[in-house]
Design a protein around this motif. Sequence first.
Motif, short mmCIF file in Angstrom:
data_model
loop_
_atom_site.label_atom_id
_atom_site.label_comp_id
_atom_site.label_asym_id
_atom_site.label_seq_id
_atom_site.Cartn_x
_atom_site.Cartn_y
_atom_site.Cartn_z
N ASP A 146 0.87 -1.17 0.00
CA ASP A 146 0.00 0.00 0.00
C ASP A 146 0.91 1.22 0.00
O ASP A 146 1.58 1.52 0.99
CB ASP A 146 -0.90 -0.01 1.24
CG ASP A 146 -1.91 1.13 1.25
OD1 ASP A 146 -1.76 2.06 0.43
OD2 ASP A 146 -2.84 1.10 2.08
N ALA A 147 0.93 1.94 -1.12
CA ALA A 147 1.83 3.08 -1.27
C ALA A 147 1.30 4.34 -0.59
O ALA A 147 1.98 5.35 -0.57
CB ALA A 147 2.07 3.36 -2.74
N GLY A 148 0.10 4.29 -0.05
CA GLY A 148 -0.51 5.50 0.48
C GLY A 148 0.06 5.99 1.80
O GLY A 148 0.54 7.13 1.88
N PRO A 149 0.02 5.19 2.88
CA PRO A 149 0.37 5.71 4.21
C PRO A 149 1.86 6.01 4.36
O PRO A 149 2.70 5.43 3.67
CB PRO A 149 -0.03 4.56 5.15
CG PRO A 149 -0.93 3.69 4.35
CD PRO A 149 -0.48 3.82 2.93
N ILE A 150 2.18 6.90 5.30
CA ILE A 150 3.59 7.16 5.58
C ILE A 150 4.21 6.01 6.36
O ILE A 150 5.42 5.79 6.28
CB ILE A 150 3.80 8.50 6.31
CG1 ILE A 150 3.05 8.54 7.64
CG2 ILE A 150 3.43 9.67 5.43
CD1 ILE A 150 3.37 9.76 8.48
N TYR A 151 3.42 5.29 7.13
CA TYR A 151 3.91 4.04 7.72
C TYR A 151 2.74 3.12 8.02
O TYR A 151 1.60 3.56 8.13
CB TYR A 151 4.77 4.27 8.97
CG TYR A 151 4.08 4.86 10.17
CD1 TYR A 151 3.33 4.07 11.05
CD2 TYR A 151 4.20 6.21 10.47
CE1 TYR A 151 2.72 4.61 12.16
CE2 TYR A 151 3.59 6.76 11.59
CZ TYR A 151 2.85 5.95 12.43
OH TYR A 151 2.25 6.50 13.54
N VAL A 157 5.36 -6.32 12.66
CA VAL A 157 6.14 -5.80 11.53
C VAL A 157 5.68 -4.39 11.19
O VAL A 157 4.48 -4.12 11.08
CB VAL A 157 5.99 -6.72 10.30
CG1 VAL A 157 6.77 -6.15 9.12
CG2 VAL A 157 6.46 -8.13 10.62
N ALA A 158 6.63 -3.48 11.03
CA ALA A 158 6.32 -2.10 10.69
C ALA A 158 7.17 -1.65 9.51
O ALA A 158 8.36 -1.98 9.44
CB ALA A 158 6.55 -1.18 11.89
N THR A 159 6.57 -0.91 8.59
CA THR A 159 7.27 -0.40 7.42
C THR A 159 6.91 1.06 7.24
O THR A 159 5.84 1.50 7.65
CB THR A 159 6.90 -1.19 6.15
OG1 THR A 159 5.46 -1.21 6.02
CG2 THR A 159 7.39 -2.63 6.23
N SER A 160 7.80 1.83 6.61
CA SER A 160 7.52 3.25 6.42
C SER A 160 7.88 3.69 5.01
O SER A 160 8.60 3.01 4.28
CB SER A 160 8.31 4.10 7.42
OG SER A 160 9.66 4.22 7.04
N PRO A 201 -1.22 10.43 4.09
CA PRO A 201 -0.65 10.00 2.82
C PRO A 201 0.76 10.50 2.61
O PRO A 201 1.13 11.59 3.06
CB PRO A 201 -1.62 10.60 1.78
CG PRO A 201 -2.27 11.74 2.48
CD PRO A 201 -2.38 11.32 3.93
N GLN A 202 1.58 9.67 1.91
CA GLN A 202 2.94 10.08 1.59
C GLN A 202 2.94 11.30 0.69
O GLN A 202 3.77 12.20 0.84
CB GLN A 202 3.69 8.93 0.90
CG GLN A 202 3.98 7.76 1.78
CD GLN A 202 4.89 6.76 1.09
OE1 GLN A 202 5.80 7.13 0.36
NE2 GLN A 202 4.65 5.48 1.31
#
Length: 333
Positions: A146-151, A157-160, A201-202
């Motif tokens: 999902d390219a939307g959220p900043i993280y 598991v966490a990604t940003s 959103p990013q």
Amino acid sequence: MTEPDSSVVVVAYPDAEIADIACVTSALSIAATWAHPPYEVVLASIDGEVVRCSNGLELVAQAALPDVERCDTIIVAGGSGHEDASNDAGLVEQVRRLAKTARRVVSVCTGATVLAAAGLLDGRRATTHWNYAAGLADRFPKVLVDAGPIYIKDGPVATSGGLMASLDLTLALIEDDHGAETARLVAKAMVTYLQRPGSQPQVSMFTASPRQGDHLMRQLIDHILANPGGDLRPAALAARANVSQRQLTRVFREHLGQPPAMAVRNVRLELAVRMLRSTDRDIGQIADRCGFSGVEHMRQAFVSRFGMSPRQYRLEGPGSQPTDGSEHTPVAG
């Protein structure tokens, strides 16, 4: 009584992004003033040698990954070398091994590519820098990109997203470990706003800008941002710009990839999000200030975008909620 484990291994590799590493390690280091026990941060590379970052600066690794027996949190940095790192079987295996010992597995920016190569994102929602999201999804179809959220936090598991989103995520991790007040003090010490919610959103209406020289579009965006409670219907915007509604729609789609009404709604949503997170104003006041016709109108917009009401959003802090971020022209960073 055994003290809780606070060991953090930050994984670097050739052409890693130094800002990814610095944002994470600086925030964790500053947290030592209030966090007890303080984080024990180690920068590790596959061989324990110097790592040349993508900007040409070199960092001295403190450990070789094979020599690290376990950790509480493993954080993989991003950078232009992420593809090569994800194809380094030794590095990927060490990340996979350490992840089995860790309470929490994290990547910042394109470091998600390394986690995906290790199989650590299979079946999970994950994000990365928006410009690399399609490539990540194509290469690793088991990952729910999902390219939307900043993280995104999906279980342990966490990604940003890119660069500064790594600071937002690190502040969120500090809050998870030591509470909101500690995270606030770290943010204050770093002279930054308290971390943005993960669902922000990013690519934002506050950061998206028209091409240089397009004064009409720039003036319209400035007007919308400055007057969210005003008459921002397409007819009013067209009249202000002295163009037809058809031309107005064409200009918005060309520059922002969305029609005027959607752009206005997104501005109002982003303003509402900021006010919900940073003020104690009641929902009705925020709805009025941000240009919604009423509380129900704002509630419908939040449910459509975030899957929850404004009140839930304020209470729950949706770090794992999806967004519908739009595509924009790549920018340097």
